[in-house]
Design a protein around this motif. Sequence first.
Motif, mmCIF file in Angstrom:
data_model
loop_
_atom_site.group_PDB
_atom_site.id
_atom_site.type_symbol
_atom_site.label_atom_id
_atom_site.label_comp_id
_atom_site.label_asym_id
_atom_site.label_seq_id
_atom_site.Cartn_x
_atom_site.Cartn_y
_atom_site.Cartn_z
ATOM 1 N N SER A 138 8.505 -4.405 -14.882
ATOM 2 C CA SER A 138 9.833 -4.212 -14.280
ATOM 3 C C SER A 138 9.727 -4.239 -12.768
ATOM 4 O O SER A 138 8.628 -4.199 -12.198
ATOM 5 N N ARG A 139 10.883 -4.289 -12.096
ATOM 6 C CA ARG A 139 10.881 -4.328 -10.631
ATOM 7 C C ARG A 139 10.178 -3.096 -10.061
ATOM 8 O O ARG A 139 9.367 -3.207 -9.128
ATOM 9 N N GLY A 140 10.463 -1.926 -10.613
ATOM 10 C CA GLY A 140 9.820 -0.716 -10.106
ATOM 11 C C GLY A 140 8.326 -0.715 -10.312
ATOM 12 O O GLY A 140 7.556 -0.293 -9.447
ATOM 13 N N MET A 141 7.873 -1.198 -11.479
ATOM 14 C CA MET A 141 6.434 -1.268 -11.750
ATOM 15 C C MET A 141 5.754 -2.272 -10.833
ATOM 16 O O MET A 141 4.631 -2.044 -10.375
ATOM 17 N N ARG A 142 6.419 -3.387 -10.555
ATOM 18 C CA ARG A 142 5.849 -4.375 -9.636
ATOM 19 C C ARG A 142 5.653 -3.768 -8.246
ATOM 20 O O ARG A 142 4.623 -3.989 -7.596
ATOM 21 N N GLN A 143 6.645 -3.012 -7.787
ATOM 22 C CA GLN A 143 6.532 -2.365 -6.480
ATOM 23 C C GLN A 143 5.354 -1.400 -6.469
ATOM 24 O O GLN A 143 4.589 -1.341 -5.500
ATOM 25 N N ARG A 144 5.203 -0.642 -7.543
ATOM 26 C CA ARG A 144 4.115 0.328 -7.595
ATOM 27 C C ARG A 144 2.761 -0.364 -7.678
ATOM 28 O O ARG A 144 1.774 0.101 -7.100
ATOM 29 N N LEU A 145 2.697 -1.491 -8.391
ATOM 30 C CA LEU A 145 1.449 -2.250 -8.459
ATOM 31 C C LEU A 145 1.072 -2.795 -7.085
ATOM 32 O O LEU A 145 -0.094 -2.708 -6.668
ATOM 33 N N PHE A 146 2.034 -3.333 -6.362
ATOM 34 C CA PHE A 146 1.720 -3.878 -5.044
ATOM 35 C C PHE A 146 1.326 -2.761 -4.083
ATOM 36 O O PHE A 146 0.463 -2.956 -3.218
ATOM 37 N N LEU A 147 1.927 -1.588 -4.244
ATOM 38 C CA LEU A 147 1.523 -0.453 -3.417
ATOM 39 C C LEU A 147 0.077 -0.069 -3.725
ATOM 40 O O LEU A 147 -0.718 0.196 -2.811
ATOM 41 N N ALA A 148 -0.296 -0.048 -5.003
ATOM 42 C CA ALA A 148 -1.679 0.262 -5.374
ATOM 43 C C ALA A 148 -2.637 -0.747 -4.753
ATOM 44 O O ALA A 148 -3.697 -0.380 -4.229
ATOM 45 N N LYS A 149 -2.275 -2.027 -4.792
ATOM 46 C CA LYS A 149 -3.097 -3.065 -4.163
ATOM 47 C C LYS A 149 -3.215 -2.812 -2.667
ATOM 48 O O LYS A 149 -4.279 -2.972 -2.062
ATOM 49 N N THR A 150 -2.118 -2.386 -2.034
ATOM 50 C CA THR A 150 -2.104 -2.149 -0.590
ATOM 51 C C THR A 150 -3.006 -0.984 -0.202
ATOM 52 O O THR A 150 -3.515 -0.929 0.926
ATOM 53 N N LEU A 151 -3.237 -0.071 -1.137
ATOM 54 C CA LEU A 151 -4.050 1.120 -0.865
ATOM 55 C C LEU A 151 -5.529 0.929 -1.191
ATOM 56 O O LEU A 151 -6.335 1.834 -0.965
ATOM 57 N N LEU A 152 -5.903 -0.229 -1.713
ATOM 58 C CA LEU A 152 -7.275 -0.431 -2.189
ATOM 59 C C LEU A 152 -8.333 -0.129 -1.133
ATOM 60 O O LEU A 152 -9.365 0.481 -1.422
ATOM 61 N N HIS A 153 -8.098 -0.560 0.095
ATOM 62 C CA HIS A 153 -9.121 -0.382 1.135
ATOM 63 C C HIS A 153 -8.949 0.928 1.901
ATOM 64 O O HIS A 153 -9.543 1.120 2.960
ATOM 65 N N ASP A 154 -8.130 1.848 1.338
ATOM 66 C CA ASP A 154 -7.939 3.192 1.895
ATOM 67 C C ASP A 154 -7.493 3.141 3.359
ATOM 68 O O ASP A 154 -8.147 3.698 4.253
ATOM 69 N N PRO A 155 -6.339 2.508 3.639
ATOM 70 C CA PRO A 155 -5.886 2.371 5.024
ATOM 71 C C PRO A 155 -5.456 3.712 5.624
ATOM 72 O O PRO A 155 -4.983 4.596 4.904
ATOM 73 N N ASP A 156 -5.625 3.832 6.934
ATOM 74 C CA ASP A 156 -5.157 5.025 7.643
ATOM 75 C C ASP A 156 -3.660 4.994 7.864
ATOM 76 O O ASP A 156 -3.009 6.040 7.964
ATOM 77 N N VAL A 157 -3.112 3.774 7.976
ATOM 78 C CA VAL A 157 -1.694 3.595 8.313
ATOM 79 C C VAL A 157 -1.075 2.629 7.306
ATOM 80 O O VAL A 157 -1.648 1.587 6.998
ATOM 81 N N LEU A 158 0.104 2.981 6.808
ATOM 82 C CA LEU A 158 0.836 2.123 5.878
ATOM 83 C C LEU A 158 2.139 1.651 6.512
ATOM 84 O O LEU A 158 2.878 2.456 7.097
#
Length: 312
Positions: A138-158
């Motif tokens: 779903s749209r919400g799950m896609r957003q959450r998946l992309f957020l998880a991908k964005t956090l993979l390298h443990d960024p200090d700033v989002l």
Amino acid sequence: MGEPLLTVERLRVEYDDVTAVDDVSFTVESSMVYGLIGPNGAGKTSVIRALAGLTDPSWGRVNIAGVDLLQEPQRALRHVGFMPDMPPLYEDLTVREFMELFASAYALEPSLRQRRINDLVEQVKLTGKLDSPAGSLSRGMRQRLFLAKTLLHDPDVLFLDEPASGLDPLARLEFCQIMVALGQMGTAVLVSSHILQEMADFCNAVGIMEKGRMVVSGRIDDILRRIRPGLHIRARLLAPDERACAFLDGRAGLRDVQVDGADVNVTLDGGMEDAHALLRAMVLADMKVASFQIHEGDLQDIFKQVSTGEVS
């Protein structure tokens, strides 16, 4: 006060003869979820694109986790996770394959990848979808998946651009909970939106933009103390009392007295002891007080006071 992880000074972004961002400055600290708010066309996306290295600013200085973005962009952007509006997915890949692809792209140690993927998928509540195709989400799950991908390298700033756009109420609630958790873990989060209510649910700091300029910026509590000094009291009587307006108008330390039937709103110059004294005085005057609340103010109060709704 947290550690400043993002400092923006006099940022300007120009497109041909249009100035989309004009002399914008603000700071985002660790554990701060900073909402960049304004109507469509206010310059929010241009700010985020410049900070994410996707648009060259015409002027200004940007420091990310102690690194000058304009002088050392590659080094600075290692500290950044960026999630655009409507992020693209490889729909034929499963959730697991999608995460593994980007874990490899981020050069995560092979021995750590699976644990990191599992932890993030659990954090965004997609554990049961690990082997589902991304295209089936779903749209919400896609957003959450992309957020998880964005956090993979443990960024200090989002940097998140309109992350809750198009989500249903339940998906927005889940996304809000994730934003609060990220702030509690010490991440500096910059999130843009034109929807005030969704930002009020998870932001503890805000910058309001209009016509490419920053109108007000800072922690919500600090801004409220600057623009709405005093205690704002809302009381309700059991029934309208014709004495209430004169009684309150004649009391020292009260201003902005409004009496509408049984509803009473006043601003009190003082502290909690003064509020207690006011309540006691109203009861002793035989005003039948049904409720007495101190309204500390919120993001909507700030927006109403400083915004005109203009766009560039």
